[in-house]
Design a protein around this motif. Sequence first.
Motif, PDB file in Angstrom:
ATOM      1  N   ARG A 171       0.836  -1.208   0.000  1.00 15.39           N
ATOM      2  CA  ARG A 171       0.000   0.000   0.000  1.00 15.39           C
ATOM      3  C   ARG A 171       0.870   1.256   0.000  1.00 15.39           C
ATOM      4  NH1 ARG A 171      -3.065  -1.357   5.490  1.00 15.39           N
ATOM      5  NH2 ARG A 171      -3.226  -3.257   4.249  1.00 15.39           N
ATOM      6  N   VAL A 172       2.104   1.138   0.497  1.00 16.81           N
ATOM      7  CA  VAL A 172       3.042   2.256   0.457  1.00 16.81           C
ATOM      8  C   VAL A 172       3.951   2.145  -0.757  1.00 16.81           C
ATOM      9  CG1 VAL A 172       4.904   3.446   1.669  1.00 16.81           C
ATOM     10  CG2 VAL A 172       2.981   2.519   2.957  1.00 16.81           C
ATOM     11  N   GLY A 175       2.132   2.949  -3.848  1.00 11.75           N
ATOM     12  CA  GLY A 175       1.427   4.225  -3.844  1.00 11.75           C
ATOM     13  C   GLY A 175      -0.064   4.117  -3.630  1.00 11.75           C
ATOM     14  N   THR A 221      -1.874   3.942  -0.831  1.00 15.19           N
ATOM     15  CA  THR A 221      -2.430   4.774   0.244  1.00 15.19           C
ATOM     16  C   THR A 221      -2.678   6.206  -0.224  1.00 15.19           C
ATOM     17  OG1 THR A 221      -1.362   3.448   1.961  1.00 15.19           O
ATOM     18  CG2 THR A 221      -2.036   5.686   2.557  1.00 15.19           C
ATOM     19  N   SER A 222      -1.661   6.812  -0.819  1.00 17.51           N
ATOM     20  CA  SER A 222      -1.799   8.208  -1.252  1.00 17.51           C
ATOM     21  C   SER A 222      -2.843   8.354  -2.347  1.00 17.51           C
ATOM     22  CB  SER A 222      -0.442   8.748  -1.732  1.00 17.51           C
ATOM     23  OG  SER A 222       0.090   7.941  -2.764  1.00 17.51           O
ATOM     24  N   LEU A 223      -2.861   7.397  -3.278  1.00 16.99           N
ATOM     25  CA  LEU A 223      -3.823   7.474  -4.383  1.00 16.99           C
ATOM     26  C   LEU A 223      -5.249   7.307  -3.883  1.00 16.99           C
ATOM     27  CD1 LEU A 223      -4.424   7.647  -7.397  1.00 16.99           C
ATOM     28  CD2 LEU A 223      -4.008   5.180  -7.568  1.00 16.99           C
ATOM     29  N   LEU A 282      -6.422   7.723  -0.799  1.00 16.04           N
ATOM     30  CA  LEU A 282      -6.808   8.823   0.079  1.00 16.04           C
ATOM     31  C   LEU A 282      -7.202  10.057  -0.725  1.00 16.04           C
ATOM     32  CD1 LEU A 282      -4.256   8.597   3.031  1.00 16.04           C
ATOM     33  CD2 LEU A 282      -6.682   7.996   3.033  1.00 16.04           C
ATOM     34  N   LEU A 283      -6.474  10.322  -1.803  1.00 12.04           N
ATOM     35  CA  LEU A 283      -6.817  11.468  -2.652  1.00 12.04           C
ATOM     36  C   LEU A 283      -8.191  11.275  -3.281  1.00 12.04           C
ATOM     37  CD1 LEU A 283      -6.112  14.092  -4.110  1.00 12.04           C
ATOM     38  CD2 LEU A 283      -4.948  12.721  -5.864  1.00 12.04           C
ATOM     39  N   ARG A 312       7.250   2.785  -6.355  1.00 11.12           N
ATOM     40  CA  ARG A 312       6.924   4.205  -6.176  1.00 11.12           C
ATOM     41  C   ARG A 312       7.604   4.754  -4.927  1.00 11.12           C
ATOM     42  NH1 ARG A 312       2.647   6.450  -9.038  1.00 11.12           N
ATOM     43  NH2 ARG A 312       1.576   5.004 -10.445  1.00 11.12           N
ATOM     44  N   THR A 313       7.628   3.949  -3.875  1.00 12.19           N
ATOM     45  CA  THR A 313       8.430   4.249  -2.701  1.00 12.19           C
ATOM     46  C   THR A 313       9.471   3.161  -2.596  1.00 12.19           C
ATOM     47  OG1 THR A 313       6.630   5.355  -1.513  1.00 12.19           O
ATOM     48  CG2 THR A 313       8.436   4.490  -0.187  1.00 12.19           C
ATOM     49  N   ASP A 335      11.316   5.274   2.916  1.00 13.99           N
ATOM     50  CA  ASP A 335      10.705   6.451   3.537  1.00 13.99           C
ATOM     51  C   ASP A 335      10.481   6.243   5.027  1.00 13.99           C
ATOM     52  OD1 ASP A 335      10.766   7.741   1.181  1.00 13.99           O
ATOM     53  OD2 ASP A 335       8.615   7.905   0.892  1.00 13.99           O
TER      54      ASP A 335
END
Length: 256
Positions: free
Chosen positions: A42-43, A46, A48-50, A52-53, A233-234, A253
């Motif tokens: 999920r990190v 990407g 989580t960020s996607l 959540l947006l 992505r991360t 990260d």
Amino acid sequence: MGFLEQIKVRGKAMAWHLLWSAAVAAVVAMLVFGWWFPGDYRVMAGGTSLLLLIMAVDVTMGPLLTFAVFDKRKTATHLRRDVTTIAVLQLAALVYGLYAVHLARPVALVFEHDRFRVIAAAEVLEKELPAALPEFRKLPWTGPWLIAVRKAEDSAERSAALMTAILDGVDTSQRPSFWAPYDPDARQSALKASRPLSALLARYPDSQADIREKLERMPVAPESARFLPVLARTDAVAVLDGSGQVVGFVLKDGFF
């Protein structure tokens, strides 16, 4: 109906809409993180960020529109039509957002020579799926496969793969025709390319305590653990046990 009373009525309608929208978003998040982006993916991918947006836009859009149009002075038919229109728009936004998340979901963690790479569904050269091994012809929905990239069979295939990478920007890890099982031979190749985890700890002394804490939750002894970088992505490192099996990840990260 006075101005303040109208604001109160609209605020109550917006609050109910927000509550229902948040409930739907919570269910969607559980399904997405439980199936498409499990664990550290999920990190790394990407998710989580996607999500959540998308959820933030979807959850706020409907209630705000409800606040703007809700007016008890309208007829019941008019009000139902307005609320239905908002619900349809919100549902369409949610479906589109889920489609974007579906394309971004990780479908494979690929060992490619000296590292691992997280491949999203949108990165796969889907026209080659029929040419893949039978077990790889349908992309997974419940988390990524752990697979490897086979070597080119001859110089002609090697040259063609190189040209595809240069001209189309598609690497062999994105091409199903090059996917192979992460079998004992691949695991041994991963072990040969890997480095002892002690090297990672020595390089990032300030993060040793955090890394060791994460290692304690993995089924491997720190002194025998090894690692390889993960391109995602991360960025992260994959932790390997003595057999070359991936037992977990350390996210860049998060620690270094």
